[in-house]
Design a protein around this motif. Structure first.
Motif, PDB file in Angstrom:
ATOM      1  N   ALA A 101       0.833  -1.199   0.000  1.00 44.40           N
ATOM      2  CA  ALA A 101       0.000   0.000   0.000  1.00 44.40           C
ATOM      3  C   ALA A 101       0.872   1.255   0.000  1.00 44.40           C
ATOM      4  O   ALA A 101       0.682   2.153  -0.804  1.00 44.40           O
ATOM      5  CB  ALA A 101      -0.909  -0.005   1.220  1.00 44.40           C
TER       6      ALA A 101
ATOM      7  N   GLY B  64       2.734   2.095  -3.054  1.00 40.51           N
ATOM      8  CA  GLY B  64       1.808   2.538  -4.089  1.00 40.51           C
ATOM      9  C   GLY B  64       1.222   3.893  -3.738  1.00 40.51           C
ATOM     10  O   GLY B  64       0.427   4.450  -4.477  1.00 40.51           O
ATOM     11  N   GLY B  65       1.624   4.426  -2.589  1.00 35.94           N
ATOM     12  CA  GLY B  65       1.200   5.768  -2.241  1.00 35.94           C
ATOM     13  C   GLY B  65      -0.116   5.872  -1.512  1.00 35.94           C
ATOM     14  O   GLY B  65      -0.841   6.839  -1.661  1.00 35.94           O
ATOM     15  N   SER B  66      -0.477   4.859  -0.709  1.00 31.15           N
ATOM     16  CA  SER B  66      -1.695   5.035   0.089  1.00 31.15           C
ATOM     17  C   SER B  66      -1.521   4.365   1.437  1.00 31.15           C
ATOM     18  O   SER B  66      -0.618   3.563   1.619  1.00 31.15           O
ATOM     19  CB  SER B  66      -2.914   4.458  -0.631  1.00 31.15           C
TER      20      SER B  66
ATOM     21  N   ARG C  81      -6.140   7.515   0.863  1.00 25.88           N
ATOM     22  CA  ARG C  81      -5.236   7.957  -0.189  1.00 25.88           C
ATOM     23  C   ARG C  81      -5.038   9.465  -0.216  1.00 25.88           C
ATOM     24  O   ARG C  81      -4.111   9.978  -0.810  1.00 25.88           O
ATOM     25  CB  ARG C  81      -5.790   7.532  -1.547  1.00 25.88           C
TER      26      ARG C  81
ATOM     27  N   LEU D 279      -1.808  11.670  -1.595  1.00 25.37           N
ATOM     28  CA  LEU D 279      -1.980  12.371  -2.860  1.00 25.37           C
ATOM     29  C   LEU D 279      -1.661  13.850  -2.680  1.00 25.37           C
ATOM     30  O   LEU D 279      -1.028  14.479  -3.521  1.00 25.37           O
ATOM     31  CB  LEU D 279      -3.426  12.188  -3.335  1.00 25.37           C
TER      32      LEU D 279
ATOM     33  N   LEU E 130       2.151  14.310  -2.252  1.00 24.41           N
ATOM     34  CA  LEU E 130       2.808  14.179  -3.549  1.00 24.41           C
ATOM     35  C   LEU E 130       2.531  15.391  -4.432  1.00 24.41           C
ATOM     36  O   LEU E 130       3.414  15.883  -5.139  1.00 24.41           O
ATOM     37  CB  LEU E 130       2.341  12.903  -4.245  1.00 24.41           C
TER      38      LEU E 130
ATOM     39  N   ASN F 245       0.075   9.142  -9.854  1.00 25.18           N
ATOM     40  CA  ASN F 245      -0.015   8.723  -8.455  1.00 25.18           C
ATOM     41  C   ASN F 245      -1.378   8.118  -8.152  1.00 25.18           C
ATOM     42  O   ASN F 245      -1.487   7.085  -7.503  1.00 25.18           O
ATOM     43  CB  ASN F 245       0.220   9.911  -7.520  1.00 25.18           C
ATOM     44  N   THR F 246      -2.438   8.795  -8.619  1.00 25.22           N
ATOM     45  CA  THR F 246      -3.794   8.300  -8.366  1.00 25.22           C
ATOM     46  C   THR F 246      -3.986   6.924  -8.997  1.00 25.22           C
ATOM     47  O   THR F 246      -4.531   6.009  -8.377  1.00 25.22           O
ATOM     48  CB  THR F 246      -4.843   9.260  -8.944  1.00 25.22           C
TER      49      THR F 246
ATOM     50  N   ASN G 201      -1.674   4.745  -9.723  1.00 21.23           N
ATOM     51  CA  ASN G 201      -0.867   3.765  -9.007  1.00 21.23           C
ATOM     52  C   ASN G 201      -1.497   3.338  -7.702  1.00 21.23           C
ATOM     53  O   ASN G 201      -1.460   2.173  -7.327  1.00 21.23           O
ATOM     54  CB  ASN G 201       0.525   4.337  -8.724  1.00 21.23           C
ATOM     55  N   GLN G 202      -2.085   4.307  -6.999  1.00 18.53           N
ATOM     56  CA  GLN G 202      -2.744   3.962  -5.746  1.00 18.53           C
ATOM     57  C   GLN G 202      -3.819   2.921  -6.002  1.00 18.53           C
ATOM     58  O   GLN G 202      -3.915   1.908  -5.318  1.00 18.53           O
ATOM     59  CB  GLN G 202      -3.402   5.211  -5.126  1.00 18.53           C
TER      60      GLN G 202
ATOM     61  N   CYS H 187      -8.052  12.674 -11.967  1.00 13.37           N
ATOM     62  CA  CYS H 187      -8.115  11.733 -10.837  1.00 13.37           C
ATOM     63  C   CYS H 187      -9.192  10.678 -11.072  1.00 13.37           C
ATOM     64  O   CYS H 187      -8.984   9.489 -10.801  1.00 13.37           O
ATOM     65  CB  CYS H 187      -8.391  12.476  -9.535  1.00 13.37           C
TER      66      CYS H 187
END
Lengths: 453, 453
Positions: free
Chosen positions: A265, A268-270, A289, A293, A296, B333-334, B336-337, B402
């Motif tokens: 997680a 993957g940025g969350s 998330r 977000l 970033l 990023n979105t 990928n999350q 997004c």
């Protein structure tokens, strides 16, 4: 396995509930194992979960409750009667109780503790005394202890006569041998006990040079040790070498699976989900998330500022802007590759913080190699399609960006480890921010130098 | 543990070898356990590995060899004498032999097979008969079989009299019970056997409703099942329900740890390393990332083409280019999350391919929520710093990007699963390519509409 095309049991139960057919749902649930019921709950929203749970038979409900994530248990508690909550909670192992107590609000925690008898409260209190993320919070209780003077026959007899419930008896593969004041003397494996002559003494059968783990040690490190060294269980000791619990391979697997989910997680940025995906509400998904977000995006505003500085250059040669996503995208990919590799190596213990210099040197070389390859291709393609000066700019930029990104990317996880932050969490935003911004600066400086603008 | 500040044993051995002090190195190695030696080898380049290995005592060398990755074993073989290779190879389990045979060049494989006696070659051949990535390739041999008519006492006696080496005896926690022609009838756990009265019959002690796994089943799926359902071992059966092997929790842990490493590598955009990081050469590191970097770069050229289409718009309003990295970065990023979350949920079995519609609907809503939040912030900040029309463009673009990214990102892993590709491999390049390019198109269309250019 459900034949292809037919709706699975969860969908069928969901359908029963929509139609208000409680009898059909109860009937279906009765034919499921606790593991199957857990899967159904993992695919249902909070409302359905409470309804389904109340349809279960008592013993199935207890087993299912023990197997849920603390977040799911916490949500369920609000929907159950106090007597039921008391039964569920009392049936958890001390470590499971501690995890649930951490999850629920303070007043609920007080209420839960109040339902335990003094012995149970003592056990729970002992577990809670250990720091978060330590072995002490995840270990199982000591179910059987052997004495060195026993014979193999006596040891097996004590096993027969123990009042350990069968469910927990299944997990005993390695038995601890203790001396005075519960000091850990060694471990003897059940297979060895069972295959030894009856009169053999436990003292002769046990291994004394035994691996053990301190209750205060990090749970993930201990779990990886168990797995890496092919052990079935690790005795857990306190500062005075007294046996206080046992960490089994099953415990270790669960710890590592949770770490995996958290790492996946975070890289993957969350924020990691504390329960199965389909049982998590949309609101909670957004919240998990949002922070990342935002962080970033804020980091990315650095690129806006860099591009503003070079806006005149862009005006003079608008064609330069068409390569921007390609260049910083490549930088980001290169940086991520390096960070991912080093993060994994750190987690497995293949690399340590002290290896920083060695790692960065290698990654510098790797980045140079990758950049040289990509740069040559970029030079030729851009040179042919546009103009050779442009090709030179693109080629040199790719070379520089890859070298920079790989070096920076490999360093981030190690820095994170040093300052005590999760490498997966730390690396991602830093790489996007630092590598993107630096990459743009390098790009425009090279463009100005080569194209004379 | 080495005290802080002092060089670790690997560094010391490396130092000994540099100085040519073979005696000191041999001495240090003699004081290490096989696990420690394995760690030393994992931090040494190919040259040192061969030298170090030849300094080991025979039985330590055999144990260490069995614990190495197939890639490392393969590299070692080229440096060892034929007789030594024969001994090492013969001591591997049939599954370990199969994995090594897959790793080495064909002539070496032939030579290795030639060193086995006919019984061993039959075992190896049977394992090789199973497809790659199947349980049959990873299972351990059946060491003991019980008959339903035995008593508990007779069963334990047969365990005592078996000639199973102690190393493997440690792993027996659950014993299979077979009937005519090796048909699997059930399993009985050692703890149950050991704690039951001596005259109890195995037929009464065993569980018949027992989980088993087909030898042709996917190894990762089987491993997750073992871990999720808290089993200690799974009997492996062929199409006729005959017992052919046993998959233990330790086997499962190893399979999952390898999957983890592969997934971590692939989602980070590189080929997984087949050996510890520091023992991998720079050349191999470059090769493991080169292909991916190239694929991603080629995908990114799509953004170059999109930006060319809109080059006139950029010329008219150069300020639009300063937001490009921020916008497509946020989209990436979105996406990928979403992809990471769904990939993990797929791996854990929380989500299945049939859930595609349900997943995309949720992620569309999540993307909308995240985009609304970011878009509002972007509208206000850009509007205040630049001009309100710009703010509107940025806000609307963030909202659209997004939503788009989360929906696309969540779908990729499911599509990958459907076409039989690794979700982690498939998602990354598609998200960067599709989301970046579509995001740019959306951006410029919105800019043209709002700003009238």
């Amino acid at each position: 396995m459900t034949p292809k095309g037919q709706p699975g049991p969860e969908t069928q139960i969901s359908g029963d509930l929509r139609r208000g057919d409680v009898e059909a749902a109860t009937d279906r649930l009765r034919r499921m194992s606790p593991a199957q019921v857990r899967r159904v709950l993992g695919r249902s929203g909070a409302g359905d979960v409470a309804v389904i749970f109340r349809l279960l038979e008592k013993n199935v409900a207890v087993a299912v409750f023990a197997s849920l994530e603390p977040r799911q248990q916490s949500q369920l508690i609000t929907a159950l009667q106090d007597e039921d909550v008391q039964v569920m909670f009392a049936h958890l192992q001390a470590s499971g109780q501690a995890r649930l107590l951490d999850e629920v609000p303070a007043e609920v925690a007080q209420r839960l503790l109040g339902t335990l008898n003094s012995g149970q409260r003592e056990d729970a209190g002992r577990v809670l005394g250990y720091p978060h993320g330590s072995v002490g919070r995840r270990m199982g209780p000591v179910l059987i202890e052997l004495r060195p003077g026993m014979t193999a026959g006596e040891a097996l007899q004590s096993l027969r006569e123990s009042d350990v419930p069968e469910q927990r008896l299944r997990r005993l593969v390695s038995l601890p041998v203790v001396g005075r004041a519960h000091r850990l003397l060694g471990m003897v494996e059940l297979t060895v006990l069972a295959s030894a002559p009856e009169h053999a003494r436990v003292a002769d059968l046990m291994t004394t040079d035994v691996d053990s783990v301190a209750a205060t040690e990090d749970d993930e490190t201990a779990a990886r040790r168990l797995a890496a060294e092919d052990l079935l269980a690790l005795p857990v000791i306190d500062v005075a070498s007294r046996l206080v619990g046992v960490l089994t391979l099953a415990d270790a697997s669960r710890i590592l699976a949770e770490e995996e989910t958290e790492d996946a997680a975070r890289s993957g940025g969350s924020e990691p989900l504390a329960q199965p995906y389909l049982s998590t509400s949309v609101g909670r998904l957004v919240r998990s998330r949002m922070v990342w977000l935002l962080v970033l995006a804020v980091g990315a505003t650095l690129t806006v500022q860099v591009l503003e500085v070079f806006e005149s250059t862009l005006e003079e040669m608008v064609v330069l802007s068409v390569f921007v996503p390609l260049l910083i995208g490549t930088g980001g990919n290169t940086g991520n590759q390096a960070a991912t590799t080093v993060t994994r190596a750190l987690a497995l213990g293949d690399v340590r913080s002290g290896d920083a210099l060695r790692v960065v040197r290698r990654e510098f070389a790797v980045g140079l190699g990758l950049g040289a390859m990509l740069g040559t291709i970029g030079l030729v393609v851009a040179g042919l399609v546009y103009a050779w000066p442009i090709g030179v700019v693109i080629g040199l930029t790719l070379l520089s960006i890859c070298t920079l990104a790989a070096s920076v990317g490999s360093l981030m996880p190690i820095i994170a480890r040093q300052i005590g932050v999760d490498p997966a969490v730390f690396s991602n935003p830093f790489i996007s921010t630092v590598v993107d911004a630096l990459g743009l600066i390098v790009y425009f400086l090279i463009a100005q130098a080569v194209l004379g603008i």
